[in-house]
Design an enzyme around this catalytic site. Structure first.
Site, PDB file in Angstrom:
ATOM      1  N   ARG A  74     -11.923   9.582  30.119  1.00 30.55           N
ATOM      2  CA  ARG A  74     -10.574   9.920  29.657  1.00 30.55           C
ATOM      3  C   ARG A  74     -10.336  11.425  29.494  1.00 30.55           C
ATOM      4  O   ARG A  74      -9.204  11.865  29.372  1.00 30.55           O
ATOM      5  CB  ARG A  74     -10.274   9.188  28.340  1.00 30.55           C
ATOM      6  CG  ARG A  74      -9.821   7.754  28.571  1.00 30.55           C
ATOM      7  CD  ARG A  74      -9.724   6.987  27.279  1.00 30.55           C
ATOM      8  NE  ARG A  74     -11.046   6.679  26.742  1.00 30.55           N
ATOM      9  CZ  ARG A  74     -11.258   6.194  25.517  1.00 30.55           C
ATOM     10  NH1 ARG A  74     -10.244   5.993  24.701  1.00 30.55           N
ATOM     11  NH2 ARG A  74     -12.481   5.929  25.109  1.00 30.55           N
TER      12      ARG A  74
ATOM     13  N   LYS B 223     -15.194  50.372  27.753  1.00 27.49           N
ATOM     14  CA  LYS B 223     -16.224  49.467  28.287  1.00 27.49           C
ATOM     15  C   LYS B 223     -17.564  50.163  28.270  1.00 27.49           C
ATOM     16  O   LYS B 223     -17.649  51.316  28.696  1.00 27.49           O
ATOM     17  CB  LYS B 223     -15.862  49.062  29.720  1.00 27.49           C
ATOM     18  CG  LYS B 223     -16.785  48.022  30.298  1.00 27.49           C
ATOM     19  CD  LYS B 223     -17.036  48.209  31.783  1.00 27.49           C
ATOM     20  CE  LYS B 223     -17.961  49.377  32.033  1.00 27.49           C
ATOM     21  NZ  LYS B 223     -18.392  49.518  33.427  1.00 27.49           N
TER      22      LYS B 223
ATOM     23  N   LEU C 198     -26.981  10.333  21.002  1.00 25.61           N
ATOM     24  CA  LEU C 198     -26.567   9.662  22.241  1.00 25.61           C
ATOM     25  C   LEU C 198     -25.501  10.491  22.953  1.00 25.61           C
ATOM     26  O   LEU C 198     -24.437  10.762  22.391  1.00 25.61           O
ATOM     27  CB  LEU C 198     -26.017   8.267  21.938  1.00 25.61           C
ATOM     28  CG  LEU C 198     -26.965   7.287  21.244  1.00 25.61           C
ATOM     29  CD1 LEU C 198     -26.341   5.899  21.185  1.00 25.61           C
ATOM     30  CD2 LEU C 198     -28.312   7.223  21.965  1.00 25.61           C
ATOM     31  N   ALA C 199     -25.787  10.869  24.179  1.00 25.76           N
ATOM     32  CA  ALA C 199     -24.845  11.705  24.924  1.00 25.76           C
ATOM     33  C   ALA C 199     -24.888  11.376  26.413  1.00 25.76           C
ATOM     34  O   ALA C 199     -24.767  12.242  27.263  1.00 25.76           O
ATOM     35  CB  ALA C 199     -25.180  13.179  24.699  1.00 25.76           C
TER      36      ALA C 199
ATOM     37  N   GLU D 254     -17.931  -6.128  17.834  1.00 28.70           N
ATOM     38  CA  GLU D 254     -17.192  -5.175  18.665  1.00 28.70           C
ATOM     39  C   GLU D 254     -15.776  -5.682  18.922  1.00 28.70           C
ATOM     40  O   GLU D 254     -15.527  -6.890  18.938  1.00 28.70           O
ATOM     41  CB  GLU D 254     -17.919  -4.946  19.996  1.00 28.70           C
ATOM     42  CG  GLU D 254     -19.267  -4.263  19.850  1.00 28.70           C
ATOM     43  CD  GLU D 254     -19.180  -2.910  19.155  1.00 28.70           C
ATOM     44  OE1 GLU D 254     -18.380  -2.065  19.581  1.00 28.70           O
ATOM     45  OE2 GLU D 254     -19.909  -2.717  18.166  1.00 28.70           O
TER      46      GLU D 254
ATOM     47  N   LYS E 298     -18.048  15.321  28.839  1.00 34.43           N
ATOM     48  CA  LYS E 298     -17.289  15.214  27.589  1.00 34.43           C
ATOM     49  C   LYS E 298     -17.922  15.996  26.437  1.00 34.43           C
ATOM     50  O   LYS E 298     -17.246  16.773  25.755  1.00 34.43           O
ATOM     51  CB  LYS E 298     -17.133  13.748  27.196  1.00 34.43           C
ATOM     52  CG  LYS E 298     -16.449  13.565  25.849  1.00 34.43           C
ATOM     53  CD  LYS E 298     -16.043  12.138  25.571  1.00 34.43           C
ATOM     54  CE  LYS E 298     -17.136  11.393  24.868  1.00 34.43           C
ATOM     55  NZ  LYS E 298     -16.660  10.074  24.355  1.00 34.43           N
TER      56      LYS E 298
ATOM     57  N   GLY F 213     -25.401   0.509  27.549  1.00 35.68           N
ATOM     58  CA  GLY F 213     -25.080   0.243  26.154  1.00 35.68           C
ATOM     59  C   GLY F 213     -25.919   1.056  25.190  1.00 35.68           C
ATOM     60  O   GLY F 213     -26.956   1.619  25.559  1.00 35.68           O
TER      61      GLY F 213
HETATM   62  C1  UD1 Z   1     -19.699   2.171  19.604  1.00 37.52           C
HETATM   63  C2  UD1 Z   1     -20.185   1.079  18.676  1.00 37.52           C
HETATM   64  C3  UD1 Z   1     -19.043   0.648  17.760  1.00 37.52           C
HETATM   65  C4  UD1 Z   1     -18.539   1.845  16.998  1.00 37.52           C
HETATM   66  C5  UD1 Z   1     -18.140   2.949  17.938  1.00 37.52           C
HETATM   67  C6  UD1 Z   1     -17.808   4.195  17.177  1.00 37.52           C
HETATM   68  C7  UD1 Z   1     -21.880  -0.195  19.862  1.00 37.52           C
HETATM   69  C8  UD1 Z   1     -22.166  -1.420  20.650  1.00 37.52           C
HETATM   70  N1  UD1 Z   1     -20.632  -0.036  19.455  1.00 37.52           N
HETATM   71  O1  UD1 Z   1     -18.711   1.616  20.429  1.00 37.52           O
HETATM   72  O2  UD1 Z   1     -19.482  -0.339  16.854  1.00 37.52           O
HETATM   73  O3  UD1 Z   1     -17.430   1.479  16.183  1.00 37.52           O
HETATM   74  O4  UD1 Z   1     -19.212   3.271  18.831  1.00 37.52           O
HETATM   75  O5  UD1 Z   1     -17.330   5.198  18.052  1.00 37.52           O
HETATM   76  O6  UD1 Z   1     -22.778   0.577  19.598  1.00 37.52           O
HETATM   77  N2  UD1 Z   1     -23.834   5.938  24.989  1.00 37.52           N
HETATM   78  C9  UD1 Z   1     -24.987   6.193  25.697  1.00 37.52           C
HETATM   79  N3  UD1 Z   1     -25.422   5.281  26.583  1.00 37.52           N
HETATM   80  C10 UD1 Z   1     -24.783   4.102  26.762  1.00 37.52           C
HETATM   81  C11 UD1 Z   1     -23.617   3.837  26.034  1.00 37.52           C
HETATM   82  C12 UD1 Z   1     -23.175   4.771  25.151  1.00 37.52           C
HETATM   83  O7  UD1 Z   1     -25.590   7.258  25.553  1.00 37.52           O
HETATM   84  O8  UD1 Z   1     -25.260   3.328  27.585  1.00 37.52           O
HETATM   85  C13 UD1 Z   1     -23.357   6.933  24.037  1.00 37.52           C
HETATM   86  C14 UD1 Z   1     -22.029   7.537  24.413  1.00 37.52           C
HETATM   87  O9  UD1 Z   1     -22.198   8.723  25.155  1.00 37.52           O
HETATM   88  C15 UD1 Z   1     -21.420   7.811  23.052  1.00 37.52           C
HETATM   89  C16 UD1 Z   1     -21.985   6.714  22.171  1.00 37.52           C
HETATM   90  O10 UD1 Z   1     -23.160   6.284  22.805  1.00 37.52           O
HETATM   91  O11 UD1 Z   1     -21.832   9.059  22.532  1.00 37.52           O
HETATM   92  C17 UD1 Z   1     -21.038   5.565  21.957  1.00 37.52           C
HETATM   93  O12 UD1 Z   1     -20.709   4.975  23.164  1.00 37.52           O
HETATM   94  P1  UD1 Z   1     -19.312   4.292  23.412  1.00 37.52           P
HETATM   95  O13 UD1 Z   1     -19.332   3.681  24.741  1.00 37.52           O
HETATM   96  O14 UD1 Z   1     -18.240   5.243  23.101  1.00 37.52           O
HETATM   97  O15 UD1 Z   1     -19.348   3.127  22.308  1.00 37.52           O
HETATM   98  P2  UD1 Z   1     -18.132   2.306  21.773  1.00 37.52           P
HETATM   99  O16 UD1 Z   1     -17.837   1.228  22.704  1.00 37.52           O
HETATM  100  O17 UD1 Z   1     -17.040   3.211  21.388  1.00 37.52           O
END
Ligand code: UD1
Ligand code: CA
Length: 496
Positions: free
Chosen positions: A17, A359, A10-11, A163, A24, A82
């Site tokens: 931040r 060079k 997932l990226a 969460e 990122k 999400g």
């Molecule tokens: C998520 C987890 C949480 C965990 C935490 C660890 C869920 C609901 N929660 O929370 O339990 O403790 O990670 O760091 O899964 N991303 C997408 N698409 C989206 C949302 C996120 O690709 O729509 C990717 C982000 O780029 C990231 C990862 O998923 O790499 C996590 O997303 P983030 O929003 O940081 O999740 P947290 O709220 O931190």
């Protein structure tokens, strides 16, 4: 390992931040992007399929992933609704590309640069051995704020993940957190994904809801506690990026020391993840080895060197040098204060000394450029010595040209080689020569005419200046000395 593994990275998230133009997951750490580290760990496990979900700043992220892992399927998540939504998009992309999703699906994040392939593999293997619907890679952290917490029942079985924003005060006290890395049975995943809702504090589709869904269906769920929690830590801001970078470096240095590399001061030594070091290499304080640098055995690098994508031969010594895309031969000596630009190749036992810049040049075996020189677009034959303060003038203001110096040539100090020009084997040049035409083998080139001294020039052309006054004083002193010596001669001769 499993014969049917799909890894979803997932990226797509924003990374606000970081406050950066750069996405990122593309921020560098240890010589790779964050997602580059994750992809390297994932590839180590040799999954059948890799899917990367991109969204935010995908015009940067997608090509980068494609370059690092051309086999990966890219799935685009237009809006970040999400982790559950992101995985749904990934699954749909796999179905399009490969027809079906079966076996085990592992979900990883693109911003956990310390995660290792070994940990991922052990996690996936345990998941399969236990025949679970869902496995969670969990960790116990001192400050669980912000993470999803692992809820267990009285028997210790995992019941759900809650969460931060949805947790009660009591649940927030739980220190066992969801790293975010999950392993899932594909069949269960396909069936359960449509049942994830977004009725929560964030209004997002939480992938973590799968835990509750599996439990409610009477399926097995388990958590695999990873002691080394830093492996699951993500960098959301630059302070964390620096902290993880230091830790990554510490781990890399630790590994090399165990492999037989001497690192005198680990606190000031930085070695990128892709660097390769042989046993009995010595790294002195203030050394940075970056990119794909390779150092052969018995070489001593440092103090204070920065070498990026360089190849250092066995037993070479490199002191206070800056190099990029350069090759330093076995037993060669470089430094101090030497700048090797891309395409510099120093032969075995060669030397590049103080204040020498090179060079796109090949310096032959045993050849030396010891002092204060610029060598650009040149070829210097084996055993040749280039005099101090020599400039290879490669640029005529429009085009670059090459200079070729043969074997065992000896050139004088303060030469200029005006390219294109060739010096034959065994040729020489006098000090201060400006070489504009080829020098045949064995010939000595002299470009300055005989020296002419224009007497009285300072007094004639610079009257009234300190220069003229000094010249006058010297002339007067010389005249007085002449008179004295004439008198002495007269006295010695007994004349009156
Ligand atoms: C998520 C987890 C949480 C965990 C935490 C660890 C869920 C609901 N929660 O929370 O339990 O403790 O990670 O760091 O899964 N991303 C997408 N698409 C989206 C949302 C996120 O690709 O729509 C990717 C982000 O780029 C990231 C990862 O998923 O790499 C996590 O997303 P983030 O929003 O940081 O999740 P947290 O709220 O931190
Ligand atoms: Ca996060």
């Amino acid at each position: 390992m499993a014969t049917n593994l799909t890894v979803i990275v997932l990226a797509a998230g924003g990374g606000t931040r970081m406050k950066s133009k750069t996405a990122k997951v593309l921020h560098p750490i240890g010589g790779r992007s964050m997602v580059g580290h994750v992809l390297a760990a994932v590839r180590e496990v040799e999954p059948q399929r890799i899917v990367a979900v991109v969204g935010h700043q995908r015009e940067q992220v997608a090509p980068h992933i494609q370059q690092l892992a051309p086999e990966a399927v890219l799935a685009v998540q237009e809006t970040q609704d999400g982790t559950g939504h992101a995985v749904r998009i990934a699954v749909e992309a796999v179905q399009r590309e490969h027809g079906e999703v079966s076996g085990t699906v592992v979900v990883a994040y693109g911003d956990t640069p310390l995660l290792t392939g070994a940990s991922l593999r052990a996690f996936a293997e345990e998941h399969e051995a236990a025949q679970r619907a869902v496995s969670i890679l969990s960790g116990v952290v001192p400050e669980p704020f912000g993470y999803g917490r692992i809820l267990r029942n009285h028997e210790g079985d995992v019941e759900a993940i809650v969460e931060e924003k949805d947790a009660t005060a009591v649940q927030r006290e739980i220190a066992e957190i969801n790293s975010g890395i999950l392993a899932l049975d594909a069949e269960f995943l396909l069936e359960a994904l449509p049942r994830i809702g977004n009725d929560n504090a964030n209004g997002e589709y939480y992938l973590t809801d799968l835990v509750r869904i599996a439990r409610d269906a009477g399926l097995t769920v388990g958590a695999h506690l990873l002691e080394d929690v830093m492996q699951t830590e993500g960098a959301n801001d630059r302070a964390k990026l620096a902290e993880l970078g230091r830790e990554l470096n510490r781990r890399i240095l630790d590994r090399w020391m165990r492999e037989g590399v001497t690192i005198v001061d680990p606190d000031t030594t930085w070695v990128d993840a892709d660097v390769v070091l042989a046993p009995d290499v010595t790294l002195l304080p203030g050394t940075q080895l970056l990119g794909a640098t390779v150092v052969a055995e018995d070489a001593v690098v440092g103090p204070d060197c920065t070498l990026k994508d360089c190849e250092i031969g066995a037993g070479a010594k490199v002191v206070r040098a800056h190099g990029e895309l350069a090759v330093i031969g076995a037993g060669a000596n470089v430094g101090p204060f030497t700048y090797l630009r891309p395409g510099s190749r120093l032969g075995a036992r060669g030397k590049l000394g103080a204040f020498v810049e090179t060079k796109n040049s090949v310096i032959g075996e045993g050849a030396k450029v010891p002092h204060l020189s610029y060598v650009g677009d040149a070829e210097i034959g084996e055993g040749t010595n280039i005099g101090a303060g020599t400039i290879f003038a490669n640029y005529d203001g429009v085009q670059k040209h090459r200079t070729v110096v043969g074997r065992h040539a000896r050139t004088g100090a303060n030469n200029t080689f005006v390219a294109p020009v060739r010096l034959g084997d065994g040729a020489g040049t006098a000090g201060g020569t400006v070489v504009r035409e080829d020098v045949p083998p064995g010939a000595l080139a002299v470009s300055g005419g005989p020296q002419r001294n224009l007497q009285g020039w300072a007094e004639r052309r610079r009257p009234g200046t300190p220069q003229a006054a000094a010249a006058q004083a010297a002339a007067a002193e010389a005249a007085a000395a002449e008179t004295r010596s004439t008198r002495d001669d007269d006295e010695a001769a007994g004349t009156d």
